[in-house]
Write a protein that holds these residues in place. Sequence first.
Motif, short mmCIF file in Angstrom:
data_model
loop_
_atom_site.label_atom_id
_atom_site.label_comp_id
_atom_site.label_asym_id
_atom_site.label_seq_id
_atom_site.Cartn_x
_atom_site.Cartn_y
_atom_site.Cartn_z
N ARG A 116 0.84 -1.19 0.00
CA ARG A 116 0.00 0.00 0.00
C ARG A 116 0.88 1.25 0.00
N ILE A 117 0.49 2.22 -0.81
CA ILE A 117 1.09 3.55 -0.77
C ILE A 117 -0.02 4.52 -0.41
N GLU A 118 0.16 5.23 0.68
CA GLU A 118 -0.87 6.16 1.15
C GLU A 118 -0.17 7.40 1.70
N GLN A 119 -0.50 8.55 1.13
CA GLN A 119 0.21 9.76 1.50
C GLN A 119 -0.74 10.96 1.55
N LYS A 120 -0.79 11.62 2.68
CA LYS A 120 -1.50 12.89 2.78
C LYS A 120 -0.47 13.99 2.60
N LEU A 121 -0.64 14.79 1.55
CA LEU A 121 0.28 15.89 1.28
C LEU A 121 -0.04 17.07 2.18
N SER A 122 0.95 17.91 2.37
CA SER A 122 0.80 19.02 3.32
C SER A 122 -0.28 20.00 2.90
N THR A 123 -0.67 20.00 1.62
CA THR A 123 -1.73 20.90 1.14
C THR A 123 -3.12 20.29 1.30
N HIS A 126 4.98 27.08 -7.39
CA HIS A 126 3.64 27.65 -7.21
C HIS A 126 2.54 26.72 -7.73
N ALA A 127 1.57 26.46 -6.88
CA ALA A 127 0.34 25.80 -7.32
C ALA A 127 -0.63 26.84 -7.89
N TYR A 128 -0.61 28.03 -7.33
CA TYR A 128 -1.38 29.16 -7.86
C TYR A 128 -0.88 30.44 -7.20
N ARG A 129 -1.24 31.55 -7.81
CA ARG A 129 -1.00 32.87 -7.23
C ARG A 129 -2.06 33.81 -7.75
N MET A 130 -2.71 34.54 -6.86
CA MET A 130 -3.76 35.47 -7.26
C MET A 130 -3.75 36.68 -6.35
N ASN A 153 -4.05 44.52 -1.24
CA ASN A 153 -3.97 44.23 0.18
C ASN A 153 -3.57 42.80 0.50
N LYS A 154 -3.86 41.86 -0.45
CA LYS A 154 -3.59 40.46 -0.13
C LYS A 154 -3.24 39.67 -1.38
N VAL A 155 -2.29 38.78 -1.24
CA VAL A 155 -1.93 37.85 -2.31
C VAL A 155 -2.26 36.44 -1.84
N PHE A 156 -3.04 35.73 -2.65
CA PHE A 156 -3.32 34.33 -2.37
C PHE A 156 -2.33 33.49 -3.18
N GLN A 157 -1.57 32.65 -2.49
CA GLN A 157 -0.61 31.80 -3.18
C GLN A 157 -0.40 30.53 -2.37
#
Length: 440
Positions: A54-61, A167-171, A177-181
Amino acid sequence: MRVNSNTKARTRAAVGLTVAALAAGATAGAGPATAQPKAAPAAAPAADCSAAYRIEQKLSTGTTWRMCWRYDGKAGLVLEKISYRPKGEPKPIRVLNSARLGQIHVPYDDGNVEYDDLTGFDFAQGLMNLAPGECPGGTIKTVKVPDSWNEDPNVKGLCTTTRSRGHAYRMQGDTANKVFQAQGKDLLVYTVNQVGWYEYMTEWRFQDDGTITMNVGATGSLSWDDYDAGDGRGWPIGKGASAKATSHSHNAFWRLDFALDGSTRNKVEQYDSKVTAPVRGRRAPTTKTTRTKVTKELAGDSKAYRWWRMVSATGKNKDGHARSYEIVPGPTTKYPGRSYTKHDLYVTQYNKCELFASNNPGNCGAGAGRSVDKWVNGQALTHPVVWMNIGFHHIARDEDQQPMPVHWQGFSIAPRDVTAMNPLTPAELGRQNGHWRPRS
């Protein structure tokens, strides 16, 4: 390059002889692995296999990937029952029944030799032991090689680890005032198999956004026994122009058995877009996209503005849209020398005997043929299997020595409407689904 099978045995005794290059446009960067995978909680739901397989992994995201693995005596690593659970989904979403290599076909430009590495040259037998430094921050699993020619069939040859991909995304919003990344994370699973002068790196990347990328790379050295090519069939390597390394092609096939939402009764669709020159009264060209339902077996060719997707027969996302996966080919050089390499993609009706794209060892019935092109014969698709062919014509260069830089060829499958929004969407933006309106 490799030793001519007529003059030298291709055995694992050639450990000191490193490989040749399998060069291609990189479909994915091979960045450094990071962060040892965390052990899953014992009570967590898992793939249908024992803990050892079995391979099972929860990624930090927040995304969790689950799958089973086994090792085939010809295909090497086989991944099965592959699913992922993004944030906000109540249960894992099944993607594939199985995923594996379908062949590595290597014809030489001079016409003297041609290899089917999986079924003709003991690819699976050449599984290599990996040192801890080759699996940074990860876990190396022990693989028992079927019918091993070694005294000990157990090889520490399967790496599972995680790594960052940037980067998975940047907006940035309407105000400054704020950057979502967010920085993306991947689960990486790979093996290294030696075939004569080659050491093939079979890599599977499972991204936190649901994308799966499969690559084959090679590294090592050019064969010292292969410098007899003439002009037009080789490239001078070393001092002067007397020794020309023989050019050759690498045609890598993958075999994907989809099972979206747990069902194999998936549907295949092809999309083509046509761009028309501007007409009177319009400022720019117009583009119209049409859908073709693929109901029978297909031998398909990539072209500009064409793509395919595999559509779930049973599952929909929270917006009510059918879940699907889009096939994203990587850079390729199509080899015209064999009938089975003349197309980029094949979709066949499932047959447990049809396992390798060329030199298939099974007897699939009278007149069935031994290559994937022969299996596209008009059957209705009720359980479609995808075969992807990514080719590269390798003309050696001085930089291919010593050792050879790793070169990659491969492709991806990307989720399309599997989730209602980006699975990595921050909670603050969760309401912005569809034609949203700013709050007053």
